[in-house]
Design an enzyme around this catalytic site. Structure first.
Site, PDB file in Angstrom:
ATOM      1  N   TYR A 140       0.820  -1.216   0.000  1.00  0.00           N
ATOM      2  CA  TYR A 140       0.000   0.000   0.000  1.00  0.00           C
ATOM      3  C   TYR A 140       0.854   1.266   0.000  1.00  0.00           C
ATOM      4  O   TYR A 140       0.367   2.355  -0.263  1.00  0.00           O
ATOM      5  CB  TYR A 140      -0.936   0.031   1.212  1.00  0.00           C
ATOM      6  N   LYS A 191       3.399 -15.348   1.626  1.00  0.00           N
ATOM      7  CA  LYS A 191       3.300 -16.044   0.336  1.00  0.00           C
ATOM      8  C   LYS A 191       4.730 -16.302  -0.105  1.00  0.00           C
ATOM      9  O   LYS A 191       5.158 -15.904  -1.208  1.00  0.00           O
ATOM     10  CB  LYS A 191       2.499 -15.151  -0.646  1.00  0.00           C
ATOM     11  N   ASP A 224      -3.137 -18.084   0.912  1.00  0.00           N
ATOM     12  CA  ASP A 224      -4.296 -18.744   0.303  1.00  0.00           C
ATOM     13  C   ASP A 224      -4.808 -19.858   1.215  1.00  0.00           C
ATOM     14  O   ASP A 224      -6.015 -20.011   1.431  1.00  0.00           O
ATOM     15  CB  ASP A 224      -3.967 -19.265  -1.102  1.00  0.00           C
ATOM     16  N   ASP A 248      -5.348  -6.921   5.739  1.00  0.00           N
ATOM     17  CA  ASP A 248      -6.555  -6.190   5.361  1.00  0.00           C
ATOM     18  C   ASP A 248      -7.645  -7.190   4.955  1.00  0.00           C
ATOM     19  O   ASP A 248      -8.790  -7.153   5.416  1.00  0.00           O
ATOM     20  CB  ASP A 248      -6.201  -5.268   4.186  1.00  0.00           C
ATOM     21  N   ASP A 252     -10.996  -8.915   7.409  1.00  0.00           N
ATOM     22  CA  ASP A 252     -12.404  -8.788   6.993  1.00  0.00           C
ATOM     23  C   ASP A 252     -13.049 -10.172   6.927  1.00  0.00           C
ATOM     24  O   ASP A 252     -14.206 -10.361   7.312  1.00  0.00           O
ATOM     25  CB  ASP A 252     -12.512  -8.124   5.617  1.00  0.00           C
TER      26      ASP A 252
END
Ligand code: NAD
Length: 357
Positions: A140, A191, A224, A248, A252
């Site tokens: 970001y 990852k 994942d 992020d 959620d």
């Protein structure tokens, strides 16, 4: 106890409505502890008044405050603005300016709301997860970023994922410290099989663990798989530590295990400053209708009492009051079951207030 200084930033959309209810809780606490509350501008509302989503005055007062309480930013009316002045820039900007690198996002299921989750009750009952999200770096913020036009006329968009050793070390320390006060398990999500940057993440987390936190159980998981495991068996997690973007998304996802995004609080911490906010956004679809659930924001105030203001007793009282409100069957629309009667934002704020000593 010395006076506490709080900067309140309602922001946009339902931010205005939910923060109004949270202020009732601050006023309640103000009966026993001296609390000075100032209000400031952020987001689209700030842009409309000052031409920027993060006025300098907000940054200065945020740095001086003991804690900042934020509602939410964003809304469809600002979506055509240039990225540099969009409401969300205000949010990213204040996190950066206040040096907030650690985002704590607890996901707990209230027994009274276990039925409100879209997952089976037996999967979600009793889950208690703390997502520790890195907040001030990663994709970001990484440079270079942008959209360029190639010689063949095609456009190419790009963002950069970066982490330095010290950025990873300090968030790992926060996660291990949080786990020490909980069930002593940390799962680091990356990852590393594809992204070199998160291979470094994995190495540094492992080093921090080996150096000072051998009493904590550390595991690693690809993002994942983590998304899948959160749905399959959320009970396996205690503390999850991860990068800005993965955090992020996963927080959620974890929020929906608990029934509603309207129930989840968060703390953004730095070495000097702290900001508390619900994890949801400005909910333009229900803004101005008096329907928003204010409990995530009120829980954020409880978190502020505990982490920044040295008021653990008041934090417990607020959390217990919310539990009693739920016991009594009060529900906003987002946490009501089909056919169940629901109340609005103001009535929910008043119901919590009525349960406080
Ligand atoms: P959102 O969180 O605002 O809303 C998602 C869904 O959840 C909507 O259906 C909304 O009605 C519902 N919801 C959210 N909070 C609720 C509450 N307290 N009570 C009841 N229902 C609630 O996410 P979005 O729709 O993707 O984004 C809307 C705007 O908010 C965008 O401009 C986005 O950029 C911004 N945003 C801001 C923040 C923040 O300020 N921290 C976070 C996420 C999104």
């Amino acid at each position: 106890m010395s006076a506490k200084n709080i900067l309140v930033l309602p922001g946009d959309g339902i931010g205005q409505e939910i923060v109004r209810e949270a202020r009732k809780i601050l006023d309640w606490a103000g009966k026993t502890v001296e609390i000075n509350i100032e209000e400031g501008l952020i987001g689209g509302t700030a842009y409309d008044e000052t031409g920027t989503p993060l006025p300098e005055d907000t940054v200065v007062r945020g740095k001086a405050a003991d804690a900042v309480l934020l509602g939410a930013v964003g809304g469809t009316q600002w979506e055509s603005l240039d990225y540099s002045v969009r409401p969300e820039r205000g949010l990213l900007g204040i996190r950066k300016e206040l040096g907030l690198y650690c985002n704590l996002r607890p996901a707990q299921v209230y027994p009274q709301l276990a039925d409100a989750s879209t997952l089976k009750k037996e999967v979600v009952s009793g889950i208690d997860i703390m997502v520790v999200r890195e907040l001030s770096s990663g994709i970001y913020f990484g440079e270079p970023k942008g959209v360029e036009t190639l010689p063949n006329g095609q456009k190419r968009g790009f963002n950069t994922l970066t982490y330095t050793t010290s950025e990873i070390e300090r968030i790992a320390v926060r996660a291990f410290e949080a786990a020490r006060k909980r069930n002593k398990r940390v799962c680091s999500v990356d990852k590393a099989n594809v992204l070199e940057c998160t291979e470094l993440w994995r190495d540094v987390v492992t080093e921090v663990h080996a150096k000072s936190y051998s009493d904590i159980e550390l595991s690693h998981m690809y993002v994942d798989n983590a998304a899948m495991q959160l749905i399959r068996d959320p009970h396996q997690f205690d503390v999850i530590v991860t990068t800005n973007m993965f955090g992020d998304i996963l927080s959620d996802l974890a929020s929906m295990l608990t029934g509603s995004i309207g129930m989840l609080q968060s703390a953004s911490l730095g070495d000097k400053c702290a900001l508390y906010e619900p994890i949801h956004g400005s909910a333009p679809d229900i803004a101005g209708k008096g329907l928003a659930n204010p409990l995530a924001t009120i829980l954020s105030v409880a978190m502020m009492f505990r982490h920044s203001l040295d008021m653990p007793e008041q934090a417990n009282q607020v959390e217990e009051a919310i539990s009693r409100v739920l016991d009594k069957g009060f529900r906003t629309a987002d946490i009501a079951m089909a056919g169940e009667k629901s109340i609005g934002t103001v009535a929910m704020g008043d119901a919590v207030l009525a349960e406080l000593p």
